[in-house]
Motif scaffolding. Structure first.
Motif, PDB file in Angstrom:
ATOM      1  N   GLY A 148       0.859  -1.207   0.008  1.00  0.00           N
ATOM      2  CA  GLY A 148      -0.143  -0.091  -0.012  1.00  0.00           C
ATOM      3  C   GLY A 148       1.011   1.477   0.152  1.00  0.00           C
ATOM      4  N   GLU A 149       2.020   1.023  -0.274  1.00  0.00           N
ATOM      5  CA  GLU A 149       2.865   2.422  -0.463  1.00  0.00           C
ATOM      6  C   GLU A 149       3.448   2.576  -2.080  1.00  0.00           C
ATOM      7  OE1 GLU A 149       3.722   4.128   2.153  1.00  0.00           O
ATOM      8  OE2 GLU A 149       3.034   2.480   3.781  1.00  0.00           O
ATOM      9  N   TYR A 150       3.645   3.918  -1.962  1.00  0.00           N
ATOM     10  CA  TYR A 150       3.977   4.207  -3.485  1.00  0.00           C
ATOM     11  C   TYR A 150       5.165   3.468  -4.053  1.00  0.00           C
ATOM     12  CZ  TYR A 150       0.817   8.058  -3.772  1.00  0.00           C
ATOM     13  OH  TYR A 150      -0.613   8.894  -3.620  1.00  0.00           O
ATOM     14  N   GLN A 151       5.034   3.115  -5.154  1.00  0.00           N
ATOM     15  CA  GLN A 151       6.199   2.371  -5.868  1.00  0.00           C
ATOM     16  C   GLN A 151       7.151   3.328  -6.267  1.00  0.00           C
ATOM     17  OE1 GLN A 151       5.400  -1.280  -8.128  1.00  0.00           O
ATOM     18  NE2 GLN A 151       3.185  -0.933  -8.289  1.00  0.00           N
ATOM     19  N   ALA A 152       8.284   3.124  -5.718  1.00  0.00           N
ATOM     20  CA  ALA A 152       9.308   4.089  -5.751  1.00  0.00           C
ATOM     21  C   ALA A 152      10.034   4.045  -7.078  1.00  0.00           C
ATOM     22  CB  ALA A 152      10.582   3.846  -4.828  1.00  0.00           C
ATOM     23  N   ASP A 153       9.951   3.104  -7.974  1.00  0.00           N
ATOM     24  CA  ASP A 153      10.648   3.013  -9.367  1.00  0.00           C
ATOM     25  C   ASP A 153       9.544   3.916 -10.163  1.00  0.00           C
ATOM     26  OD1 ASP A 153       8.502   1.303  -9.070  1.00  0.00           O
ATOM     27  OD2 ASP A 153       9.449  -0.196 -10.497  1.00  0.00           O
ATOM     28  N   LEU A 154       8.448   4.519 -10.082  1.00  0.00           N
ATOM     29  CA  LEU A 154       7.558   5.019 -10.813  1.00  0.00           C
ATOM     30  C   LEU A 154       8.066   6.623 -10.686  1.00  0.00           C
ATOM     31  CD1 LEU A 154       4.135   3.801 -10.027  1.00  0.00           C
ATOM     32  CD2 LEU A 154       5.816   3.148 -11.874  1.00  0.00           C
ATOM     33  N   PHE A 155       8.823   6.989  -9.661  1.00  0.00           N
ATOM     34  CA  PHE A 155       9.283   8.463  -9.579  1.00  0.00           C
ATOM     35  C   PHE A 155      10.651   8.704  -9.736  1.00  0.00           C
ATOM     36  CE2 PHE A 155       5.561   7.300  -6.909  1.00  0.00           C
ATOM     37  CZ  PHE A 155       4.669   8.478  -7.047  1.00  0.00           C
ATOM     38  N   GLY A 156      10.982   9.933 -10.223  1.00  0.00           N
ATOM     39  CA  GLY A 156      12.536  10.261 -10.687  1.00  0.00           C
ATOM     40  C   GLY A 156      13.193  10.693  -9.496  1.00  0.00           C
ATOM     41  N   ASP A 157      14.492  10.983  -9.248  1.00  0.00           N
ATOM     42  CA  ASP A 157      15.119  11.532  -8.425  1.00  0.00           C
ATOM     43  C   ASP A 157      14.837  12.561  -7.611  1.00  0.00           C
ATOM     44  OD1 ASP A 157      16.907   9.335  -8.698  1.00  0.00           O
ATOM     45  OD2 ASP A 157      18.358  10.614 -10.210  1.00  0.00           O
ATOM     46  N   ASP A 158      13.657  13.497  -8.285  1.00  0.00           N
ATOM     47  CA  ASP A 158      13.438  14.727  -7.935  1.00  0.00           C
ATOM     48  C   ASP A 158      11.822  14.378  -7.172  1.00  0.00           C
ATOM     49  OD1 ASP A 158      11.794  13.935 -10.054  1.00  0.00           O
ATOM     50  OD2 ASP A 158      11.890  15.823 -11.003  1.00  0.00           O
ATOM     51  N   GLY A 159      11.488  13.023  -7.239  1.00  0.00           N
ATOM     52  CA  GLY A 159      10.140  12.786  -6.506  1.00  0.00           C
ATOM     53  C   GLY A 159       8.927  12.707  -7.466  1.00  0.00           C
ATOM     54  N   GLU A 160       9.370  13.272  -8.641  1.00  0.00           N
ATOM     55  CA  GLU A 160       8.129  13.502  -9.643  1.00  0.00           C
ATOM     56  C   GLU A 160       7.712  12.101 -10.118  1.00  0.00           C
ATOM     57  OE1 GLU A 160       6.578  16.173  -9.632  1.00  0.00           O
ATOM     58  OE2 GLU A 160       7.510  17.567  -8.682  1.00  0.00           O
ATOM     59  N   SER A 162       7.611   9.801 -13.307  1.00  0.00           N
ATOM     60  CA  SER A 162       8.070  10.039 -14.466  1.00  0.00           C
ATOM     61  C   SER A 162       7.027   9.941 -15.634  1.00  0.00           C
ATOM     62  CB  SER A 162       9.104   8.623 -14.637  1.00  0.00           C
ATOM     63  OG  SER A 162       8.297   7.394 -14.951  1.00  0.00           O
ATOM     64  N   PRO A 163       7.262  10.368 -16.766  1.00  0.00           N
ATOM     65  CA  PRO A 163       6.305  10.569 -17.941  1.00  0.00           C
ATOM     66  C   PRO A 163       6.055   9.075 -18.076  1.00  0.00           C
ATOM     67  CG  PRO A 163       8.017  12.398 -18.308  1.00  0.00           C
ATOM     68  CD  PRO A 163       8.615  11.591 -16.986  1.00  0.00           C
ATOM     69  N   ALA A 164       7.031   8.165 -18.198  1.00  0.00           N
ATOM     70  CA  ALA A 164       6.728   6.903 -18.714  1.00  0.00           C
ATOM     71  C   ALA A 164       5.804   6.205 -17.727  1.00  0.00           C
ATOM     72  CB  ALA A 164       8.154   5.982 -18.772  1.00  0.00           C
ATOM     73  N   ALA A 165       5.866   6.706 -16.267  1.00  0.00           N
ATOM     74  CA  ALA A 165       5.051   6.175 -15.415  1.00  0.00           C
ATOM     75  C   ALA A 165       3.591   6.601 -15.443  1.00  0.00           C
ATOM     76  CB  ALA A 165       5.476   6.121 -13.956  1.00  0.00           C
ATOM     77  N   ARG A 171      -2.885   4.680 -19.305  1.00  0.00           N
ATOM     78  CA  ARG A 171      -3.108   3.403 -20.055  1.00  0.00           C
ATOM     79  C   ARG A 171      -4.000   2.420 -19.332  1.00  0.00           C
ATOM     80  NH1 ARG A 171       1.952   4.357 -23.488  1.00  0.00           N
ATOM     81  NH2 ARG A 171       1.200   5.111 -25.259  1.00  0.00           N
ATOM     82  N   ARG A 172      -3.518   1.839 -17.992  1.00  0.00           N
ATOM     83  CA  ARG A 172      -4.267   1.174 -17.235  1.00  0.00           C
ATOM     84  C   ARG A 172      -5.731   1.576 -17.072  1.00  0.00           C
ATOM     85  NH1 ARG A 172      -2.787  -2.699 -13.596  1.00  0.00           N
ATOM     86  NH2 ARG A 172      -1.018  -2.856 -15.160  1.00  0.00           N
ATOM     87  N   ARG A 184      -7.711  10.197 -21.464  1.00  0.00           N
ATOM     88  CA  ARG A 184      -7.409  10.040 -23.005  1.00  0.00           C
ATOM     89  C   ARG A 184      -6.769  11.517 -23.165  1.00  0.00           C
ATOM     90  NH1 ARG A 184      -7.346   6.155 -26.241  1.00  0.00           N
ATOM     91  NH2 ARG A 184      -9.108   5.045 -25.002  1.00  0.00           N
ATOM     92  N   PHE A 185      -7.111  12.455 -22.803  1.00  0.00           N
ATOM     93  CA  PHE A 185      -6.439  13.779 -22.893  1.00  0.00           C
ATOM     94  C   PHE A 185      -5.126  14.068 -22.536  1.00  0.00           C
ATOM     95  CE2 PHE A 185      -6.196  18.042 -21.133  1.00  0.00           C
ATOM     96  CZ  PHE A 185      -5.951  18.620 -22.302  1.00  0.00           C
ATOM     97  N   ARG A 186      -5.240  13.395 -21.169  1.00  0.00           N
ATOM     98  CA  ARG A 186      -3.793  13.530 -20.432  1.00  0.00           C
ATOM     99  C   ARG A 186      -2.858  12.757 -21.149  1.00  0.00           C
ATOM    100  NH1 ARG A 186      -1.452  16.073 -18.637  1.00  0.00           N
ATOM    101  NH2 ARG A 186      -0.429  15.050 -16.992  1.00  0.00           N
ATOM    102  N   LEU A 187      -3.256  11.456 -21.651  1.00  0.00           N
ATOM    103  CA  LEU A 187      -2.320  10.676 -22.445  1.00  0.00           C
ATOM    104  C   LEU A 187      -1.823  11.384 -23.467  1.00  0.00           C
ATOM    105  CD1 LEU A 187      -0.754   7.952 -22.775  1.00  0.00           C
ATOM    106  CD2 LEU A 187      -3.008   7.048 -23.740  1.00  0.00           C
ATOM    107  N   ALA A 188      -2.754  12.047 -24.298  1.00  0.00           N
ATOM    108  CA  ALA A 188      -2.505  12.889 -25.661  1.00  0.00           C
ATOM    109  C   ALA A 188      -1.152  13.984 -25.242  1.00  0.00           C
ATOM    110  CB  ALA A 188      -3.582  13.427 -26.065  1.00  0.00           C
ATOM    111  N   GLN A 189      -1.655  14.497 -24.029  1.00  0.00           N
ATOM    112  CA  GLN A 189      -0.676  15.637 -23.687  1.00  0.00           C
ATOM    113  C   GLN A 189       0.640  15.134 -23.375  1.00  0.00           C
ATOM    114  OE1 GLN A 189      -2.361  17.705 -20.309  1.00  0.00           O
ATOM    115  NE2 GLN A 189      -2.612  19.432 -21.310  1.00  0.00           N
TER     116      GLN A 189
END
Length: 448
Positions: A148-160, A162-165, A171-172, A184-189
């Motif tokens: 139930g914790e945030y998956q650390a590998d989804l975030f960059g070194d700055d804590g944001e 990531s675009p890929a995540a 998509r999920r 879908r709008f956010r995905l297009a952005q």
């Protein structure tokens, strides 16, 4: 049994499976609503099936909520008193500071559920309530690990995030609610920012089939076409956005973007010429050149005239457009965001090329662009900076939204302050702030 009812019941089974498999404490679902309360609720029978199974659900440790039936009336009255609703709307939940609302006219909105921001802006969110819950559960399954914790590998070194995540999460979401316009709008952005313009255009075409009156969808399509070197298509998209925009400030912003696209066409008139197509076969080389030059000159003049007309329309919609752009540029300069400042300055000058206030900001922008990369000392300053934990892409959106929503009056300090949500919320990548055990993705500030 109708096909729709069968579909909802099937999704309720899938929701039950996901709730059961989720980490303990991540979600909290209530029991079935009282049958008499459900019968008196006024909900469509197929929609009411969700509350007949779960009378309220907290998702993602409170990141999103579906209200129990008993809270609908009070929440709807409060939102109506704040002038955030349309007649017939029903508030059924929240995500962060934004409301989840059953739209009175789903066909016109392009979605059964709309997300209503603090400033009253409406964004088509979900194709149905059951799909919305299922998609949110899918989204949170990407964000959270088995504890139930945030998956650390989804975030960059700055804590944001990531675009890929972010794209993986979106998509999920869309796997489970394919007709969710906002995701879908956010995905297009995200795809546009990554330079994947063809993919972004494909997502936007699908979005606009579902929600043809979504202003920000047409505006984003214009940005994609402009980036793809198709200024004519960009102008058409920006014009459509302007037609649909209810706010004068947003209408002026869309028209200004059309001016920007036409400025490129007038500077490079050959882009709209048709080349040698249709020319007589026996025309000599000199005649070819003269004809091509004439066509280019005519295309340039036409683009310039159209740009002038659009500029006049933008200023008619918002006489303070240039002042609003100047304020947006100054705001971006204060944040040392050269990209946003450059974009807003260019946009303002596309409408009012000789505006002295905008022209006077060019040296400051040039100085900012010439600065070396941030030093380590900047980390200390960021501790007191309310924008330090924001995704730069979201800050770019802020600058656009500040200008787009500027009222046709002189801008005040309040006009420039970011407010909640934007076309980017609620799915933008934000740095989680520590909140005891589980990290929270709730916005640290309001944006607008």
């Amino acid at each position: 049994m109708s096909e729709e009812r069968r579909r909802v019941l099937n999704n309720l089974d899938r929701i039950e499976d996901r709730l059961r498999d989720a980490p303990e404490g991540l979600h909290d679902a209530g029991g079935p609503a009282d049958e008499r309360a459900l019968a008196a609720s006024g909900l469509d029978p197929d929609i009411a099936l969700l509350w007949g199974t779960y009378d309220g659900i907290d998702l993602g440790g409170g990141e999103a909520r579906v209200y129990p039936l008993a809270e609908h009336a009070e929440a709807t009255e409060a939102a109506a008193a704040d002038d955030r609703l349309r007649p017939g709307d029903r508030v059924i939940g929240e995500r962060g500071r934004d409301l989840l609302v059953l739209a009175a006219d789903p066909h016109a909105e392009g979605a059964d559920v709309v997300l209503v921001e603090e400033d009253g802006e409406r964004l088509p969110c979900a194709s149905s309530v059951d799909r919305m819950v299922l998609a949110l559960l899918g989204e949170f399954s990407v964000l959270f690990d088995e504890d139930g914790e945030y998956q650390a590998d989804l975030f960059g070194d700055d804590g944001e995030l990531s675009p890929a995540a972010e794209r993986r999460m979106l998509r999920r979401h869309l796997d489970l609610d394919p007709d969710a316009p906002l995701a879908r709008f956010r995905l297009a952005q995200s795809l546009r920012r990554a330079g994947e313009l063809r993919g972004a255009a494909q997502e936007l075409r699908q979005l606009l089939r579902r929600a043809p009156d979504f202003v920000w969808g047409h505006l984003e399509l214009g940005r994609v076409r402009l980036g793809d070197g198709k200024p004519g298509d960009a102008v058409a998209a920006f014009r459509k956005a302007a037609e649909l925009a209810a706010e004068p400030g947003l209408r002026a912003h869309c028209l200004a973007l059309a001016c920007l696209a036409l400025s490129g066409m007038s500077e490079k008139p050959g882009s709209s010429a048709q080349g040698s197509e249709g020319m007589p076969e026996k025309t000599g080389p000199s005649e070819h050149g003269a004809k091509a030059m004439s066509e280019k000159t005519g295309a340039s003049a036409k683009a310039s005239a159209e740009r002038a007309a659009l500029a006049a329309a933008a200023l008619a919609a918002n006489p303070m457009f240039a002042a609003a752009q100047e304020a947006a540029v100054r705001d971006a300069l204060e944040r040392e965001d050269a990209a946003a400042a450059d974009e807003q300055l260019t946009l303002g000058l596309a409408v009012v090329p000789g505006h002295l206030g905008l022209l006077a900001l060019r040296p400051a922008l040039a100085e900012l662009k010439a600065r070396p990369a941030d030093s380590e000392d900047d980390d200390v300053e960021d501790e007191d900076d309310p924008d330090a934990d924001m995704d730069p892409a979201l800050l770019d959106d802020d600058a656009e939204r500040v200008a787009a929503h500027a009222k046709p009056e002189p801008p005040t300090k309040a006009d420039l302050a970011p407010g909640t949500g934007s076309a980017s919320s609620p799915y933008g990548g934000r740095k989680p702030a520590s909140s005891g055990g589980r990290q929270s993705r709730r916005p640290a500030r309001s944006r607008g």
